[in-house]
Design an enzyme around this catalytic site. Structure first.
Site, mmCIF file in Angstrom:
data_model
loop_
_atom_site.group_PDB
_atom_site.id
_atom_site.type_symbol
_atom_site.label_atom_id
_atom_site.label_comp_id
_atom_site.label_asym_id
_atom_site.label_seq_id
_atom_site.Cartn_x
_atom_site.Cartn_y
_atom_site.Cartn_z
ATOM 1 N N ASP A 188 0.818 -1.227 0.000
ATOM 2 C CA ASP A 188 0.000 0.000 0.000
ATOM 3 C C ASP A 188 0.846 1.269 0.000
ATOM 4 O O ASP A 188 0.596 2.198 -0.763
ATOM 5 C CB ASP A 188 -1.046 0.001 1.127
ATOM 6 C CG ASP A 188 -0.515 -0.158 2.535
ATOM 7 O OD1 ASP A 188 0.705 -0.411 2.698
ATOM 8 O OD2 ASP A 188 -1.315 -0.007 3.490
ATOM 9 N N SER B 9 -5.960 -1.379 15.516
ATOM 10 C CA SER B 9 -5.783 0.074 15.657
ATOM 11 C C SER B 9 -6.582 0.840 14.605
ATOM 12 O O SER B 9 -7.253 1.815 14.926
ATOM 13 C CB SER B 9 -4.307 0.463 15.661
ATOM 14 O OG SER B 9 -3.685 -0.011 14.506
ATOM 15 N N ASP C 58 -5.397 -0.504 5.711
ATOM 16 C CA ASP C 58 -6.187 -0.967 6.861
ATOM 17 C C ASP C 58 -7.401 -0.076 7.091
ATOM 18 O O ASP C 58 -8.521 -0.550 7.248
ATOM 19 C CB ASP C 58 -5.325 -0.983 8.131
ATOM 20 C CG ASP C 58 -4.129 -1.894 7.996
ATOM 21 O OD1 ASP C 58 -4.074 -2.645 6.997
ATOM 22 O OD2 ASP C 58 -3.245 -1.853 8.868
HETATM 23 C C1 GLA Z 1 0.151 -2.845 8.295
HETATM 24 C C2 GLA Z 1 -0.049 -1.421 7.814
HETATM 25 C C3 GLA Z 1 -0.647 -1.414 6.396
HETATM 26 C C4 GLA Z 1 0.152 -2.298 5.446
HETATM 27 C C5 GLA Z 1 0.412 -3.673 6.058
HETATM 28 C C6 GLA Z 1 1.365 -4.498 5.239
HETATM 29 O O1 GLA Z 1 -1.076 -3.501 8.446
HETATM 30 O O2 GLA Z 1 -0.911 -0.720 8.677
HETATM 31 O O3 GLA Z 1 -0.705 -0.080 5.927
HETATM 32 O O4 GLA Z 1 1.341 -1.674 5.058
HETATM 33 O O5 GLA Z 1 0.960 -3.576 7.369
HETATM 34 O O6 GLA Z 1 0.803 -4.807 4.008
#
Ligand code: GLA
Length: 385
Positions: free
Chosen positions: A35, A126, A170
């Protein structure tokens, strides 16, 4: 469950909650550490998540309580807010801070949180707390933010208030998730498509390694930095904004520009993983679950060997999955460094898988994992009786 929570709210605050909100957690089917490199990811919201019960209190104070943590906080309304130690309530406090900075008029609230997502398991507890708080404040105070604004401001909380340089996956998936759909999200343009997550005879298993995720944040930020270094090197010859702007062929032609071997490994993962997401989307739409599973294993191997964010615990789960003929594919999901793995398991063999992986893992690691069958649910919303 909801009645119980209302009773908990009443015993904490001696009144009824005015509203109950819910935001899910998420799993990412494929497209890991993509991302923040501007590529494609394929997350889905799950049915576990965070409940927020809330009532205005007529006093100029925010009261934070959680059924998951012992620490409580009472923070008076102010013109600005700073992070307060490492307490869980910094996530909602960060949201309050954003609203205040953007001149949204707030009033005191009594808030009770409860999450049934295993905390720190990489299922985005979170983001779930941030988004449920942002959604609630937006509605309660008529702040006029769009859902996408809520996603972006929740990411701001994570990046600037909490200090994790995470991408947008997320927050986006817990806000926009849809029942039985995976989101094909382009993290550069934020265009997305909700695709049928038709798993045929298979179900999605979540295996929580139950490994405490120490140092995960600093390692995560280190990976983000390494990708920036790779990008800067490639920019000497390529006019790109993100590592995911190029395909593997273009990458191979220019990878000599990346001189640090560690950084080269990181970038190699990113470019190939982004292509795997496209292949996985085709496999899913043509109901080719074996191919989807193969891509999951390939994704895991790359996260283990090139991106180096797995670990013995996650690898042990995948190792077991590979020995079980009723599993089409498995991989770590989320940031890594512990947390959860997901596996595509034949629906009628789920119990057998659960037992098998628990025995194998416990024997090797010394403590048991937790295994869940996951359902794909809707994004953030208010709950009504
Ligand atoms: C965490 C981060 C996301 C993403 C994932 C790995 O969940 O919050 O933004 O980078 O790791 O894909």
């Amino acid at each position: 469950m909801r009645e119980d929570l209302k009773n908990d709210f009443s015993s904490a605050y001696h009144k009824e909650p005015a509203h109950t909100y819910f935001s899910p957690g998420r799993v990412n089917l494929i497209g890991e550490h993509i991302d923040y490199n501007g590529g494609l990811v394929m997350p889905c919201a799950i049915t576990f998540g965070t409940y927020l019960l809330v009532s205005p209190n007529g006093a100029n104070v925010f009261r934070f309580k959680s059924l998951n943590f012992d620490d409580i906080a009472e923070i008076p309304l102010q013109s600005s807010y700073d992070k307060d130690g490492n307490g869980w309530y910094n996530f909602p406090l960060g949201v309050i801070s954003y609203f205040t900075q953007h001149d949204k008029l707030l009033q005191g609230l009594d808030m009770l949180y409860y999450g049934d997502i295993p905390i720190g398991s990489g299922l985005s507890s979170s983001a779930s707390i941030e988004v449920v708080t942002a959604f609630a404040l937006n509605q309660l105070f008529d702040a006029g933010f769009s859902k996408l604004d809520l996603v972006k401001l929740s990411k701001w909380v994570e990046n600037s208030f909490i200090g994790l340089s995470s991408g947008i996956m997320d927050q986006f998936s817990v806000a926009f998730g849809e029942k039985d759909k995976a989101l094909m999200l382009n993290c550069d343009t934020l265009d997305y498509e909700a695709v049928d997550s038709n798993l045929g005879d298979y179900v999605l298993a979540i295996v929580n390694t139950n490994k405490p995720r120490k140092l995960a944040e600093s390692k995560y930020n280190e990976r983000v930095q390494e990708c920036q270094t790779a990008l800067s090197a490639l920019k000497q010859e390529l006019n790109i904004n993100y590592l995911c702007d190029i395909d593997t062929r273009t990458f191979d032609e220019h990878s000599h520009l990346i001189t640090d071997p560690t950084v080269l490994k990181r970038a190699t993962h990113v470019v190939a993983e982004n292509e795997r997401v496209k292949l996985a989307a085709n496999a899913l739409s043509s109901n080719n679950l074996p191919e989807f599973g193969r891509l999951m294993y390939a994704s895991h191997d790359s996260l283990r060997d090139l991106y180096e964010v797995s670990g013995i615990e996650l690898d042990t789960v995948i190792e077991y999955a590979k020995t079980n003929k009723n599993v089409a594919g498995a991989r770590m999901t989320g940031a890594g460094f512990g947390g959860c793995a997901i596996a595509l398991v034949k629906a009628d063999k789920f119990e057998e898988f659960s037992k098998g992986v628990t025995e194998y893992y416990t024997e090797k690691i010394g403590y048991a994992p937790s295994v869940y069958q996951s359902s794909i649910g809707d994004g953030v919303r208010e709950l009504f009786d």
